[in-house]
Design a protein around this motif. Sequence first.
Motif, mmCIF file in Angstrom:
data_model
loop_
_atom_site.group_PDB
_atom_site.id
_atom_site.type_symbol
_atom_site.label_atom_id
_atom_site.label_comp_id
_atom_site.label_asym_id
_atom_site.label_seq_id
_atom_site.Cartn_x
_atom_site.Cartn_y
_atom_site.Cartn_z
ATOM 1 N N UNK A 201 -21.090 -25.368 14.424
ATOM 2 C CA UNK A 201 -21.256 -26.803 14.152
ATOM 3 C C UNK A 201 -22.341 -27.335 15.084
ATOM 4 N N UNK A 202 -23.499 -27.730 14.578
ATOM 5 C CA UNK A 202 -24.610 -28.133 15.460
ATOM 6 C C UNK A 202 -24.347 -29.403 16.251
ATOM 7 N N UNK A 203 -23.307 -30.163 15.891
ATOM 8 C CA UNK A 203 -23.005 -31.406 16.603
ATOM 9 C C UNK A 203 -21.775 -31.300 17.507
ATOM 10 N N UNK A 204 -21.239 -30.104 17.655
ATOM 11 C CA UNK A 204 -20.013 -29.933 18.458
ATOM 12 C C UNK A 204 -20.371 -29.476 19.872
ATOM 13 N N UNK B 42 -28.872 -34.592 28.302
ATOM 14 C CA UNK B 42 -28.582 -34.901 26.901
ATOM 15 C C UNK B 42 -29.841 -34.833 26.048
ATOM 16 N N UNK B 43 -30.893 -35.477 26.526
ATOM 17 C CA UNK B 43 -32.097 -35.558 25.693
ATOM 18 C C UNK B 43 -32.793 -34.207 25.552
ATOM 19 N N UNK B 44 -32.823 -33.430 26.615
ATOM 20 C CA UNK B 44 -33.603 -32.194 26.549
ATOM 21 C C UNK B 44 -32.785 -30.990 26.119
ATOM 22 N N UNK B 45 -31.573 -30.844 26.636
ATOM 23 C CA UNK B 45 -30.790 -29.636 26.360
ATOM 24 C C UNK B 45 -29.890 -29.780 25.141
ATOM 25 N N UNK B 46 -29.441 -31.001 24.836
ATOM 26 C CA UNK B 46 -28.591 -31.204 23.662
ATOM 27 C C UNK B 46 -29.384 -31.675 22.438
ATOM 28 N N UNK B 47 -30.391 -32.531 22.649
ATOM 29 C CA UNK B 47 -31.158 -33.081 21.527
ATOM 30 C C UNK B 47 -32.497 -32.396 21.322
ATOM 31 N N UNK C 111 -16.923 -22.333 17.370
ATOM 32 C CA UNK C 111 -17.844 -23.055 16.495
ATOM 33 C C UNK C 111 -18.792 -23.966 17.250
ATOM 34 N N UNK C 112 -18.615 -24.150 18.563
ATOM 35 C CA UNK C 112 -19.426 -25.106 19.311
ATOM 36 C C UNK C 112 -20.887 -24.667 19.389
ATOM 37 N N UNK C 113 -21.776 -25.626 19.187
ATOM 38 C CA UNK C 113 -23.201 -25.355 19.385
ATOM 39 C C UNK C 113 -23.541 -25.382 20.869
ATOM 40 N N UNK C 114 -22.769 -26.189 21.654
ATOM 41 C CA UNK C 114 -23.029 -26.326 23.079
ATOM 42 C C UNK C 114 -21.701 -26.192 23.837
#
Length: 744
Positions: free
Chosen positions: A355-358, A711-716, A422-425
Amino acid sequence: MPRFSVVIPCFKVQGFLRECLDSVLDQSYRDIEVVAVDDCSPDDCGAILDEYAALDERVRVLHLDENVGLGRARNAGLPHATGDYLIFLDSDDTLTPGALRAMADRLAEADDPDVLVFDYARTYWWGGTRRNVLAQVLAQTDETFTAAERPEILDLLMVVWNKVYRRDFVEREGFTFPPGYYEDTPWTFPVMFAADRIATLDRICLNYRQRRQGNILSTTGRKHFDVHAQYERVFAFLDDRPELAARWRPFLHAKMGEHCLDILSKPDRLPPSDKAEFFRRTAELFRAYRPRGAEIPAELRVLERGVLGYPAYRLRRESGRAGRELERRARQARGSVAGRLGRVRTAVRTRRQVDPDLVVYSAFSHRGVLGDPAAIHRKAREIAPHLRGVWVVRGEEEAASLPPDTEHVILGSADYHRAVERAAFLVNNVNWPYAVPKRPDSVHIHTHQGTPLKYMGADLLGRPGARHGLDVPQMLRRADRWDHSLVAGRYAERMWERAYPCHFTSARTGSPRNDVLVNAGPEAGRRTRERLGVPDGNTVVLYAPPRREYRRGGYVERIDLARLAADLGDGHTLVVRLHPSLADGPARGLGLSELHRRGVVIDATDEPHVEDLMLASDLLITDYSALMFDYVLLDRPVLVHADDWAAYTASRGAYFDITAEAPGHVSRSYRELAWLLASGAWRDEEAARLRSAFRARFCEYEDGRAAERVVRTLLLGEPMPEPGGVPGARTVPDATGHDLLASP
């Protein structure tokens, strides 16, 4: 007349006697006398006692002409004791630092009770320490009581050495020790039954040495038959006190049965040929002293059948052993099957779609929403609300303490396995369990728990003491799953890459947990001060000692907290936060809990958010805690108390000499620490210069935007901006709103 008379009988303990005497004579509380009884010991005990008596006038030595045994040796010392209170200390045990002061304070608080019961810890010959498992009994009330009002006090180990006795109470009641090996039994039960006022002290005041050899009650022989005669003496005491007998005879009857069966159940107490006789003698006493109309507990009914009950008792014990062996084999079989099933499950899990948002978070071994992961989660909810954050917690207790609207899963549950698969991160400040799969399309972000001073990871391979119980190769295999390692500066980047020679990329983001410190305003910490009960206007001193690897258990009391609180004086509040790994051990029982109860210090070990404590304080005193690397962001003073730096570095290892490159002044003794505090040097211009240089070296990426950067660089996936750098020559107001750099 001294406050305490410490009676110490000595026999064949020359290897332990000096440590015992030093633990008494080196106490900060000095109003004592020591009555040492040489029980005609064949070794050098007598000479050692005479040596100490020549050096310290508080020591009085009595040499006996013949060996009379532990109980009667104590009796020999009693006529020479002149103190208000009696302490009977075995000569291979030791008092803990500050114990006598704590006893004196509690006795005064309780208005001189008949008996004070204090806590102890077993210290094993191989280095382990275990606190009394019933310590909670001592913490249930501040009032005095009788044993009838709180009979659970008799569930504690019924020995003489975990209590303090008012001498005129002992003399009035005529208490003495009988001969024999179980001499504590006919002393402690009558004392506790007869005392009108009992008080408790929830503090470890004594280290009960568990010797590998030499404990007479842990050896095999017929001496254990002595327990029967000792219980007969207690029944005789009750027969002479009708007012006590009605209340206590049923209790004593059951306690005798339990005690004797416990001796019988130990494999190393009685020779096999003597066990049936011991059982028969126990059963005879049990029937002879049975109170009329008393109900017999089910586990003691075997004693009513006399010698006929022994085969059934033995069969039950042996059946129990056989059952435990069968269970052990079953566990092994289940483990083998579980291993095979686990490999099958892993193969299935890695086929599930990511899941890319998990984003799955965990902190401090699944203890809750804490540290860097918590700061990242908060910022993600603010600027990337489409990301679904799920926290892993250990159990329902941790789940109940989560902030409202926090999605979570319980470690090991089916929901947990689905989430981590299922986690993306995956974001953590501790390594994930080895069973968590690393998928090529998932990203593991490791935040660490602070900037390292002490050796970590692979650097521990050369420090066997520091890595006791730690599998370094397995730790590195888990670290191989990291994709990003967050760093606060180039120093941390170098150290982490050295300690963990793995395939991650260092992310120059800063530490998200520290954003709140960098961005602190003048009101920061006020709510925490109010919640902790700090008086308005008080200067708050935060003391945060780390673990010591050279001591099993990790805790070494480097500072007398009561003395430090007193030396700080009015207008100051001492807040103590132990390392989280020490929170559940015996460390708090060594005075901290008692001082907190009396309002001398504030024990903030259980405070979940250490950032709140830093914001609420005006000065940090620490030894070598990584907390100092964060605290300097507040630009408030730090004192490094490094009295055992050589021992610490020899056992754990350090990446640099903190005493040469400290964030403030360094003390190497309590005297130096007290001077720094009293003179005001702790906040002088030199302290400010040291703090500024330390901050510039170790905190270069800490600009207050670390969480947003993660958040901005590693997650987004946005480009990584250069950190703005920690604010330079600024002065953050202290928690009281005053400039700490002002003149004292």
